[in-house]
Design a protein around this motif. Structure first.
Motif, PDB file in Angstrom:
ATOM      1  N   GLN A   1       5.887  12.706  -3.548  1.00 54.62           N
ATOM      2  CA  GLN A   1       4.453  12.622  -3.296  1.00 54.62           C
ATOM      3  C   GLN A   1       4.242  12.245  -1.831  1.00 54.62           C
ATOM      4  N   ARG A   2       3.424  13.021  -1.127  1.00 51.57           N
ATOM      5  CA  ARG A   2       3.221  12.799   0.299  1.00 51.57           C
ATOM      6  C   ARG A   2       2.126  11.738   0.489  1.00 51.57           C
ATOM      7  N   ARG A   3       2.494  10.487   0.316  1.00 50.21           N
ATOM      8  CA  ARG A   3       1.494   9.415   0.281  1.00 50.21           C
ATOM      9  C   ARG A   3       0.872   9.179   1.657  1.00 50.21           C
ATOM     10  N   TRP A   4       1.627   9.411   2.745  1.00 54.09           N
ATOM     11  CA  TRP A   4       1.050   9.212   4.072  1.00 54.09           C
ATOM     12  C   TRP A   4      -0.049  10.231   4.350  1.00 54.09           C
ATOM     13  N   SER A   5       0.163  11.471   3.909  1.00 55.38           N
ATOM     14  CA  SER A   5      -0.873  12.493   4.089  1.00 55.38           C
ATOM     15  C   SER A   5      -2.126  12.126   3.300  1.00 55.38           C
TER      16      SER A   5
ATOM     17  N   HIS B   1      -2.425  22.885  -1.979  1.00 52.12           N
ATOM     18  CA  HIS B   1      -2.413  22.243  -3.298  1.00 52.12           C
ATOM     19  C   HIS B   1      -3.396  22.894  -4.264  1.00 52.12           C
TER      20      HIS B   1
ATOM     21  N   ARG C   1       0.157  19.727   0.665  1.00 57.26           N
ATOM     22  CA  ARG C   1       0.241  18.489   1.446  1.00 57.26           C
ATOM     23  C   ARG C   1       0.207  17.248   0.561  1.00 57.26           C
TER      24      ARG C   1
ATOM     25  N   ASP D   1       5.839  17.566  -2.280  1.00 55.73           N
ATOM     26  CA  ASP D   1       6.855  18.385  -1.615  1.00 55.73           C
ATOM     27  C   ASP D   1       7.171  19.577  -2.518  1.00 55.73           C
TER      28      ASP D   1
END
Length: 285
Positions: free
Chosen positions: A157-161, A264, A236, A239
């Protein structure tokens, strides 16, 4: 109820907006309210009652209207149950099952029991994809076919995005639109209604913030049902390359589709998913 909304008034505004959307549903339907251990769950049912069942689970920040483009075609072949996940901006209870436990599967047990459905095909998107995948692992034999769109629980999981997009949401209308477009991967060309709906929800709704649990390779290897996984290569939020790699490695019979240039938000997938649900995908992708 306001625990999942910025204020109770904004929650009421979103519920009224959804009620109007239900009045304009593209198919003849029944609106059901199913009692569960997490509270009442709202289900939009359509299609012939004698047809095979198909359960739909939407993503975070959405509700049953997410599937409106799909319902006319899918309900020709299935008895479709579009379920409003609890804790999301639909008409189900505001409770949020602990994702690190069996709670989501127990909730879905109650939903299926209330619908008198023992086995079913299932389609899940994002958080709904995670919920469906978790259920397939915990309840082998209950799901007959599983189609997932950009599911959680597989790729990182792209937590920063997500955090960066959340900060942009605080900076005014233009920044909010950029944030939404960045996260869901849609431009304004032909997608104005989708973008406006997402912005209307996320300026009023408090989404879940915890990371979705990642299923182990051993858990994935237990999946012996027909499985389709569709991801965008520009997602985004998760991944997608890791999602595709893990499914191909652990579930070699699965049909994996990586859509180039897609984020997404998956659109125009009614036909490919229906072909899979009807058993017309001949080999893994």
């Amino acid at each position: 109820m306001s625990v999942i909304y910025q204020t109770e008034a904004e929650g009421q505004w979103l519920r009224q907006r959804y009620s109007q959307a239900l009045a304009d549903a593209p198919v003849s339907n029944q609106q059901l309210r199913v009692p569960t251990r997490e509270g009442e769950t709202f289900v939009l049912a359509c299609g012939p009652e004698q047809a095979p069942p198909l359960v739909l689970l939407h993503g975070s920040g959405a509700n049953g209207s997410h599937w409106y483009a799909d319902l006319p075609a899918w309900s020709e072949h299935f008895r479709v149950y579009s379920v409003d996940l609890v804790g999301e901006p639909g008409l189900s209870a505001p409770s949020r099952p602990d994702l690190a436990t069996e709670a989501s599967a127990l909730w879905l047990d109650d939903v299926l029991a209330g619908l008198d459905v023992h086995t079913t095909a299932m389609v899940g998107m994002s958080l709904g994809g995670w919920t469906a995948l978790d259920y397939a692992v915990r309840r082998p034999g209950r799901i007959t076919r599983l189609a997932l769109g950009c599911p959680g629980g597989l790729g990182a999981q792209r937590r920063w995005s997500i955090l960066a997009a959340g900060l942009l949401m605080l900076l005014g209308p233009r920044a909010r639109e950029r944030s939404v477009r960045y996260l869901v991967g849609l431009d304004r060309s032909g997608n104005e209604a989708v973008l406006e709906e997402v912005m209307a929800v996320f300026t009023r709704f408090r989404p879940r913030t915890e990371a979705l649990p990642v299923l182990s390779d051993d858990a994935l290897r237990t999946l012996d049902l027909p499985l389709q996984v569709t991801v965008g290569d520009r997602d985004r939020m998760f991944d997608s390359s890791e999602t595709a790699r893990r499914v191909r490695a652990c579930v070699p019979h699965a049909h994996v589709r990586v859509l180039p240039g897609v984020g997404h938000a998956l659109t125009s997938q009614t036909g490919p998913v229906l072909e899979f649900l009807r058993g017309r995908v001949p080999h893994p992708g």
